[in-house]
Design a protein around this motif. Sequence first.
Motif, PDB file in Angstrom:
ATOM      1  N   VAL A 197       0.831  -1.217   0.000  1.00  0.00           N
ATOM      2  CA  VAL A 197       0.000   0.000   0.000  1.00  0.00           C
ATOM      3  C   VAL A 197       0.864   1.265   0.000  1.00  0.00           C
ATOM      4  O   VAL A 197       0.507   2.264  -0.625  1.00  0.00           O
ATOM      5  CB  VAL A 197      -1.000  -0.012   1.192  1.00  0.00           C
ATOM      6  CG1 VAL A 197      -0.287   0.007   2.537  1.00  0.00           C
ATOM      7  CG2 VAL A 197      -1.983   1.163   1.100  1.00  0.00           C
ATOM      8  N   LYS A 205      -5.862   5.319   0.659  1.00  0.00           N
ATOM      9  CA  LYS A 205      -5.584   3.983   1.228  1.00  0.00           C
ATOM     10  C   LYS A 205      -4.407   4.023   2.192  1.00  0.00           C
ATOM     11  O   LYS A 205      -4.395   3.321   3.207  1.00  0.00           O
ATOM     12  CB  LYS A 205      -5.307   2.971   0.102  1.00  0.00           C
ATOM     13  CG  LYS A 205      -6.570   2.493  -0.563  1.00  0.00           C
ATOM     14  CD  LYS A 205      -6.324   1.245  -1.386  1.00  0.00           C
ATOM     15  CE  LYS A 205      -7.632   0.738  -1.985  1.00  0.00           C
ATOM     16  NZ  LYS A 205      -7.427   0.069  -3.279  1.00  0.00           N
ATOM     17  N   GLU A 208      -5.605   5.393   5.454  1.00  0.00           N
ATOM     18  CA  GLU A 208      -6.401   4.376   6.172  1.00  0.00           C
ATOM     19  C   GLU A 208      -5.494   3.328   6.810  1.00  0.00           C
ATOM     20  O   GLU A 208      -5.696   2.942   7.962  1.00  0.00           O
ATOM     21  CB  GLU A 208      -7.374   3.669   5.206  1.00  0.00           C
ATOM     22  CG  GLU A 208      -8.596   4.475   4.849  1.00  0.00           C
ATOM     23  CD  GLU A 208      -9.376   3.867   3.661  1.00  0.00           C
ATOM     24  OE1 GLU A 208     -10.287   4.549   3.176  1.00  0.00           O
ATOM     25  OE2 GLU A 208      -9.043   2.729   3.227  1.00  0.00           O
ATOM     26  N   TRP A 209      -4.503   2.865   6.025  1.00  0.00           N
ATOM     27  CA  TRP A 209      -3.561   1.858   6.522  1.00  0.00           C
ATOM     28  C   TRP A 209      -2.805   2.386   7.750  1.00  0.00           C
ATOM     29  O   TRP A 209      -2.665   1.712   8.753  1.00  0.00           O
ATOM     30  CB  TRP A 209      -2.574   1.470   5.417  1.00  0.00           C
ATOM     31  CG  TRP A 209      -1.544   0.455   5.852  1.00  0.00           C
ATOM     32  CD1 TRP A 209      -1.679  -0.911   5.845  1.00  0.00           C
ATOM     33  CD2 TRP A 209      -0.216   0.731   6.340  1.00  0.00           C
ATOM     34  NE1 TRP A 209      -0.529  -1.507   6.314  1.00  0.00           N
ATOM     35  CE2 TRP A 209       0.386  -0.521   6.617  1.00  0.00           C
ATOM     36  CE3 TRP A 209       0.513   1.896   6.569  1.00  0.00           C
ATOM     37  CZ2 TRP A 209       1.687  -0.635   7.117  1.00  0.00           C
ATOM     38  CZ3 TRP A 209       1.803   1.789   7.061  1.00  0.00           C
ATOM     39  CH2 TRP A 209       2.379   0.541   7.333  1.00  0.00           C
TER      40      TRP A 209
END
Length: 227
Positions: A197, A205, A208-209
């Motif tokens: 990611v 993303k 979020e990760w």
Amino acid sequence: MEKFSIDIVTIFPQIAAAPLSESIIGRAQQSGQVEIRCHDLREFTTDKHRQVDDEPYGGGPGMVMKPEPFFAAVEALRTEHSRVLMMTPGGTPFSQPLAEEFSEQQHLIILCGHYEGVDHRVTEALVDQEISIGDYVLTNGTIAATIVVDAVVRLLPGVLGDDTSSIEESFGGEQGLLEAPQYTRPPEYKGMPVPDVLLSGHHKKIAEWRREQSIERTKATRPDLLD
Ligand code: JFE
């Protein structure tokens, strides 16, 4: 705004000065953003033997630091803008909020004891706040003082580069969570890949990760930071 300055009073002035003369704090001193003066407590004695300690009243092991040199030091160094701190294992636990508060002062005087401690009249008459850096016992307060100075000076305007926000990053930063793990090149090292990611270029993303990782890390190592 007045220049920020710090006076450290200790029987080990070279121990206080050495770590503060390197790297970021050393550069902050050289560029004049802060002035850190390390004083030898013995310079404030008046007797031939420059004695700073004596036997404890009431008995007990070891030696206690005499009041007179600390009084002479504070009387010589103090101004109307000074905050006087004493390093001691029984003090208020040092923390990021306290570092922020101290960085808003103009002048700190940090007193460092040695031996079994300091005559209590010093604390009563001269000290605004007793500070501990953590629940363990050091041999003296000097290294503890350098830790307080490092945490305070890096918060002063301009000490860290413009691209680094000392406030935002922090401990218990955005949501009181630890930071997500960080990686740099190479993309695979000794069979260990960087999480895909982070190489994806997908900013939402990635955010979020990082948030998930922050929560997991905080649960694992600092559950006390979660509600
Ligand atoms: C001094 C000493 C015997 C202390 C119970 C002066 N966080 C933190 N840990 N240790 C210190 C601060 C500290 C600070 C100043 C110091 C330790 N000592 C050693 C010896 C009993 C003590 O307190 C002397």
